[in-house]
Motif scaffolding. Structure first.
Motif, PDB file in Angstrom:
ATOM      1  N   ALA A  89       0.838  -1.203   0.000  1.00 21.22           N
ATOM      2  CA  ALA A  89       0.000   0.000   0.000  1.00 21.22           C
ATOM      3  C   ALA A  89       0.874   1.255   0.000  1.00 21.22           C
ATOM      4  CB  ALA A  89      -0.893  -0.001   1.242  1.00 21.22           C
ATOM      5  N   PRO A  90       0.336   2.349  -0.546  1.00 19.52           N
ATOM      6  CA  PRO A  90       1.095   3.597  -0.478  1.00 19.52           C
ATOM      7  C   PRO A  90       1.211   4.067   0.965  1.00 19.52           C
ATOM      8  CG  PRO A  90      -1.143   3.998  -1.275  1.00 19.52           C
ATOM      9  CD  PRO A  90      -0.969   2.516  -1.200  1.00 19.52           C
ATOM     10  N   ILE A  91       2.423   4.249   1.410  1.00 15.26           N
ATOM     11  CA  ILE A  91       2.683   4.811   2.742  1.00 15.26           C
ATOM     12  C   ILE A  91       3.662   5.959   2.548  1.00 15.26           C
ATOM     13  CG2 ILE A  91       3.830   4.350   4.949  1.00 15.26           C
ATOM     14  CD1 ILE A  91       2.442   1.744   5.139  1.00 15.26           C
ATOM     15  N   LEU A 118       3.660   3.674  -4.900  1.00 13.21           N
ATOM     16  CA  LEU A 118       4.434   4.782  -4.336  1.00 13.21           C
ATOM     17  C   LEU A 118       3.519   5.952  -3.996  1.00 13.21           C
ATOM     18  CD1 LEU A 118       7.176   6.149  -3.674  1.00 13.21           C
ATOM     19  CD2 LEU A 118       7.178   7.002  -6.023  1.00 13.21           C
ATOM     20  N   SER A 119       3.672   6.473  -2.785  1.00  9.83           N
ATOM     21  CA  SER A 119       2.836   7.590  -2.329  1.00  9.83           C
ATOM     22  C   SER A 119       3.305   8.923  -2.886  1.00  9.83           C
ATOM     23  CB  SER A 119       2.877   7.648  -0.797  1.00  9.83           C
ATOM     24  OG  SER A 119       2.405   8.888  -0.342  1.00  9.83           O
ATOM     25  N   THR A 120       2.355   9.814  -3.135  1.00  4.81           N
ATOM     26  CA  THR A 120       2.689  11.207  -3.453  1.00  4.81           C
ATOM     27  C   THR A 120       3.507  11.837  -2.332  1.00  4.81           C
ATOM     28  OG1 THR A 120       0.662  11.541  -4.756  1.00  4.81           O
ATOM     29  CG2 THR A 120       1.690  13.509  -3.860  1.00  4.81           C
ATOM     30  N   LEU A 142      -1.727   8.993  -6.212  1.00  3.42           N
ATOM     31  CA  LEU A 142      -1.843  10.448  -6.335  1.00  3.42           C
ATOM     32  C   LEU A 142      -2.684  11.040  -5.224  1.00  3.42           C
ATOM     33  CD1 LEU A 142      -1.251  12.906  -8.292  1.00  3.42           C
ATOM     34  CD2 LEU A 142      -3.587  12.555  -9.137  1.00  3.42           C
ATOM     35  N   TYR A 143      -2.107  11.997  -4.494  1.00  2.00           N
ATOM     36  CA  TYR A 143      -2.922  12.961  -3.776  1.00  2.00           C
ATOM     37  C   TYR A 143      -3.129  14.079  -4.776  1.00  2.00           C
ATOM     38  CZ  TYR A 143      -2.509  10.724   0.810  1.00  2.00           C
ATOM     39  OH  TYR A 143      -2.605   9.855   1.862  1.00  2.00           O
ATOM     40  N   TRP A 144      -4.357  14.277  -5.141  1.00  2.00           N
ATOM     41  CA  TRP A 144      -4.707  15.109  -6.302  1.00  2.00           C
ATOM     42  C   TRP A 144      -4.513  16.598  -5.956  1.00  2.00           C
ATOM     43  CZ3 TRP A 144      -9.963  13.863  -9.143  1.00  2.00           C
ATOM     44  CH2 TRP A 144     -10.018  14.584 -10.344  1.00  2.00           C
ATOM     45  N   VAL A 168      -5.685   6.863  -7.216  1.00  2.00           N
ATOM     46  CA  VAL A 168      -6.049   8.217  -6.769  1.00  2.00           C
ATOM     47  C   VAL A 168      -6.746   8.104  -5.417  1.00  2.00           C
ATOM     48  CG1 VAL A 168      -7.260  10.326  -7.379  1.00  2.00           C
ATOM     49  CG2 VAL A 168      -6.416   8.809  -9.191  1.00  2.00           C
ATOM     50  N   THR A 169      -6.122   8.648  -4.388  1.00  2.00           N
ATOM     51  CA  THR A 169      -6.686   8.531  -3.039  1.00  2.00           C
ATOM     52  C   THR A 169      -7.673   9.671  -2.797  1.00  2.00           C
ATOM     53  OG1 THR A 169      -4.716   7.426  -2.250  1.00  2.00           O
ATOM     54  CG2 THR A 169      -6.112   8.443  -0.574  1.00  2.00           C
ATOM     55  N   LEU A 170      -8.901   9.295  -2.447  1.00  2.00           N
ATOM     56  CA  LEU A 170      -9.980  10.289  -2.344  1.00  2.00           C
ATOM     57  C   LEU A 170     -10.325  10.654  -0.904  1.00  2.00           C
ATOM     58  CD1 LEU A 170     -12.403   8.739  -5.008  1.00  2.00           C
ATOM     59  CD2 LEU A 170     -10.646  10.490  -5.337  1.00  2.00           C
ATOM     60  N   PHE A 305      -8.621  -4.279  -2.148  1.00  2.00           N
ATOM     61  CA  PHE A 305      -9.026  -4.096  -0.754  1.00  2.00           C
ATOM     62  C   PHE A 305      -7.817  -3.763   0.107  1.00  2.00           C
ATOM     63  CE2 PHE A 305      -9.336  -5.621   3.554  1.00  2.00           C
ATOM     64  CZ  PHE A 305     -10.554  -5.098   3.971  1.00  2.00           C
ATOM     65  N   ASP A 306      -7.980  -2.843   1.075  1.00  2.23           N
ATOM     66  CA  ASP A 306      -7.025  -2.757   2.189  1.00  2.23           C
ATOM     67  C   ASP A 306      -7.724  -2.299   3.449  1.00  2.23           C
ATOM     68  OD1 ASP A 306      -6.906   0.101   2.686  1.00  2.23           O
ATOM     69  OD2 ASP A 306      -5.286   0.342   1.240  1.00  2.23           O
ATOM     70  N   SER A 307      -6.964  -2.297   4.531  1.00  2.00           N
ATOM     71  CA  SER A 307      -7.367  -1.873   5.879  1.00  2.00           C
ATOM     72  C   SER A 307      -7.572  -3.075   6.797  1.00  2.00           C
ATOM     73  CB  SER A 307      -8.626  -0.991   5.876  1.00  2.00           C
ATOM     74  OG  SER A 307      -8.368   0.208   5.144  1.00  2.00           O
ATOM     75  N   VAL A 309      -5.420  -5.893   6.923  1.00  2.21           N
ATOM     76  CA  VAL A 309      -4.833  -7.180   6.507  1.00  2.21           C
ATOM     77  C   VAL A 309      -3.543  -7.433   7.295  1.00  2.21           C
ATOM     78  CG1 VAL A 309      -3.766  -8.446   4.605  1.00  2.21           C
ATOM     79  CG2 VAL A 309      -5.781  -7.007   4.180  1.00  2.21           C
ATOM     80  N   ARG A 310      -3.498  -8.541   7.995  1.00  4.95           N
ATOM     81  CA  ARG A 310      -2.325  -8.861   8.816  1.00  4.95           C
ATOM     82  C   ARG A 310      -1.779 -10.264   8.561  1.00  4.95           C
ATOM     83  NH1 ARG A 310      -2.719  -4.403   8.785  1.00  4.95           N
ATOM     84  NH2 ARG A 310      -2.949  -2.852  10.425  1.00  4.95           N
ATOM     85  N   THR A 311      -2.609 -11.180   8.080  1.00  2.00           N
ATOM     86  CA  THR A 311      -2.197 -12.587   7.976  1.00  2.00           C
ATOM     87  C   THR A 311      -2.600 -13.173   6.625  1.00  2.00           C
ATOM     88  OG1 THR A 311      -4.307 -13.434   8.783  1.00  2.00           O
ATOM     89  CG2 THR A 311      -2.654 -12.912  10.450  1.00  2.00           C
TER      90      THR A 311
HETATM   91  C1  FNR Z   1      -0.894   5.422   4.987  1.00  2.00           C
HETATM   92  N1  FNR Z   1      -1.809   5.341   3.947  1.00  2.00           N
HETATM   93  C2  FNR Z   1      -1.647   6.149   2.836  1.00  2.00           C
HETATM   94  N2  FNR Z   1      -2.501   6.038   1.782  1.00  2.00           N
HETATM   95  C3  FNR Z   1      -2.328   6.802   0.680  1.00  2.00           C
HETATM   96  O1  FNR Z   1      -3.112   6.684  -0.256  1.00  2.00           O
HETATM   97  N3  FNR Z   1      -1.277   7.670   0.598  1.00  2.00           N
HETATM   98  C4  FNR Z   1      -0.387   7.842   1.608  1.00  2.00           C
HETATM   99  O2  FNR Z   1       0.546   8.633   1.514  1.00  2.00           O
HETATM  100  C5  FNR Z   1      -0.586   7.076   2.790  1.00  2.00           C
HETATM  101  N4  FNR Z   1       0.261   7.211   3.837  1.00  2.00           N
HETATM  102  C6  FNR Z   1       0.137   6.375   4.932  1.00  2.00           C
HETATM  103  C7  FNR Z   1       1.064   6.473   5.958  1.00  2.00           C
HETATM  104  C8  FNR Z   1       1.000   5.588   7.036  1.00  2.00           C
HETATM  105  C9  FNR Z   1       2.028   5.676   8.122  1.00  2.00           C
HETATM  106  C10 FNR Z   1      -0.004   4.589   7.065  1.00  2.00           C
HETATM  107  C11 FNR Z   1      -0.072   3.579   8.180  1.00  2.00           C
HETATM  108  C12 FNR Z   1      -0.942   4.518   6.057  1.00  2.00           C
HETATM  109  C13 FNR Z   1      -2.904   4.345   3.973  1.00  2.00           C
HETATM  110  C14 FNR Z   1      -2.450   3.023   3.371  1.00  2.00           C
HETATM  111  O3  FNR Z   1      -2.252   3.140   1.990  1.00  2.00           O
HETATM  112  C15 FNR Z   1      -3.502   1.929   3.583  1.00  2.00           C
HETATM  113  O4  FNR Z   1      -4.756   2.359   3.129  1.00  2.00           O
HETATM  114  C16 FNR Z   1      -3.618   1.494   5.046  1.00  2.00           C
HETATM  115  O5  FNR Z   1      -2.378   1.504   5.691  1.00  2.00           O
HETATM  116  C17 FNR Z   1      -4.226   0.105   5.115  1.00  2.00           C
HETATM  117  O6  FNR Z   1      -4.494  -0.267   6.411  1.00  2.00           O
HETATM  118  P1  FNR Z   1      -3.504  -1.190   7.306  1.00  2.00           P
HETATM  119  O7  FNR Z   1      -3.054  -2.359   6.469  1.00  2.00           O
HETATM  120  O8  FNR Z   1      -2.366  -0.311   7.727  1.00  2.00           O
HETATM  121  O9  FNR Z   1      -4.390  -1.580   8.433  1.00  2.00           O
END
Ligand code: FNR
Length: 378
Positions: A89-91, A118-120, A142-144, A168-170, A305-307, A309-311
């Motif tokens: 996931a983008p972090i 890759l996150s914006t 993308l953060y738009w 595109v994160t909304l 899907f995300d949010s 997921v651990r196992t």
């Molecule tokens: C995020 N997430 C996130 N999403 C996104 O679209 N752009 C971003 O820059 C970030 N940055 C970000 C930083 C940190 C520290 C976290 C923990 C999360 C959200 C991420 O992409 C994803 O939706 C969630 O992390 C999924 O949930 P879990 O697996 O952490 O429970």
């Protein structure tokens, strides 16, 4: 097998393989600011808990005497082949966790052939991460921006750097009430702001009176309004289509009507996600709405899907309920905290091995066989 064989020689894994202990283990390696920025959620943490509770309500019902000796985890999502239905996931701002930040994540992802989003808000530039990623599959989140010129410049750089899919994160047009960060007055700023996206963007920089290295405050004052507030609407999506020639995915969809709107708008996919419980506290657990969304639009667009997921079992549940693939969030950031690239690799390999074993022991030869019949709800 590798771990047990090494164990015969007295060697144990570099850090825990237990998903329940990973966060605590990372806590010991990070200062309170970075740790809580990653681990924390919005408000009272109700949505973070709801994400896990949603998984706990579903249980796998294993099947016996079916030959699942050889499993096929591979899948293709929006033209990207992957060895398992898992993406990173983008972090953003990963350098607060480890100095190598997104470069380490990109290298680990490429080695395992797992696509990275890759996150914006990356601490390294698009071009630097692309180089670290080598042959790896690259998606861009993308953060738009409110400024179209900056938006086009970022998209152009991403495309030229080999990013194929645009996510595109909304759900983050402003940051939520995040008590852990507020109480510490913690701002996750970044290894030399000048290299971060979009501070490093030439069009963004041209809008500054001086370079961001000279004047951090003016860069931040320009950045914040450019990415907060929103005049965006469904009608603005054609702008992105016009400036991105690959697949487009909308991230942060939770309502079935929004999923339908996304499909009607002609995007290629969605991520059912509540941002890991970091935005709307009190929002539904993401897995709770996955089945209705997959039923409504799964035959028209790719549902990711995300949010929470651990196992490996979580991946199986999400796929059985209609996801084509999942995005892994915090766990790989905790891996990053354990020494950078090898730490990310350890966590992601562990998840894939757990998925493979759990799938086989439940009697499935491949992820394509997963349907709701694999689960019971309690
Ligand atoms: C995020 N997430 C996130 N999403 C996104 O679209 N752009 C971003 O820059 C970030 N940055 C970000 C930083 C940190 C520290 C976290 C923990 C999360 C959200 C991420 O992409 C994803 O939706 C969630 O992390 C999924 O949930 P879990 O697996 O952490 O429970």
């Amino acid at each position: 097998n590798e771990i047990y064989l090494q164990g015969l020689g007295g060697q144990v894994p570099p850090f825990t393989t237990n998903p329940n202990e990973l966060e605590e283990s990372a806590r010991g390696r990070l200062g309170p600011g970075p740790f809580w920025y990653v681990a924390g959620g919005a408000g009272a943490g109700a949505t973070m808990r709801a994400n896990r509770e949603a998984f706990d309500r579903w249980r796998i019902v294993p099947r016996m005497l079916r030959d699942a000796t050889i499993r096929h985890l591979g899948t293709t999502v929006l033209g990207t082949e992957m060895p398992a239905p898992v993406l990173l996931a983008p972090i953003g701002v990963q350098s607060i966790v480890h100095p190598d930040g997104e470069l380490a994540t990109a290298r680990a992802a490429a080695e395992l052939d797992v696509p990275m989003v890759l996150s914006t808000a990356s601490s390294y530039s698009i071009e630097e991460v692309a180089e670290a990623s080598g042959d790896g599959a690259r998606w861009f989140q993308l953060y738009w921006p409110n400024d179209d010129e900056v938006c086009m410049s970022i998209l152009d750089r991403a495309r030229k750097s080999g990013f194929r899919v645009l996510v595109v994160t909304l759900d983050t047009w402003t940051l939520a009430w995040r008590p852990h960060d507020l109480d510490q007055a913690y701002v996750p700023f970044i290894r030399g702001v000048g290299t971060a996206i979009p501070f490093s963007d030439p069009v963004f920089r041209a809008g500054l009176e001086r370079s961001p290295e000279e004047d951090l405050t003016s860069a931040v004052l320009r950045w914040v309004p450019m990415f907060t507030g929103t005049d965006k609407s469904w009608e603005r999506l054609p702008f992105l289509r016009e400036h991105w020639d690959g697949p487009i995915v909308l991230k942060g969809i939770l309502h079935v009507d929004d999923a339908r709107k996304a499909a009607d708008a002609g995007v290629d996919g969605i991520v059912v996600s509540n941002h890991g419980g970091r935005q709307v506290d009190g929002a539904v657990g993401a897995l709770d709405v996955l089945p209705e969304i997959a039923a409504a639009v799964g035959d028209r667009i790719e549902v990711l899907f995300d949010s929470g997921v651990r196992t490996g079992a979580d991946v199986i549940k999400a796929l059985a309920l209609g996801a084509r693939a999942v995005l892994l969030g915090r766990p790989y950031a905790y891996g990053l905290a354990h020494g950078g690239e090898p730490g990310v690799r350890h966590v992601v390999r562990g998840l894939l091995a757990d998925l493979d074993l759990t799938l086989g022991l439940a009697g499935f030869r491949g992820v394509a066989e997963l349907t709701p019949d694999a689960l019971r709800r309690f």
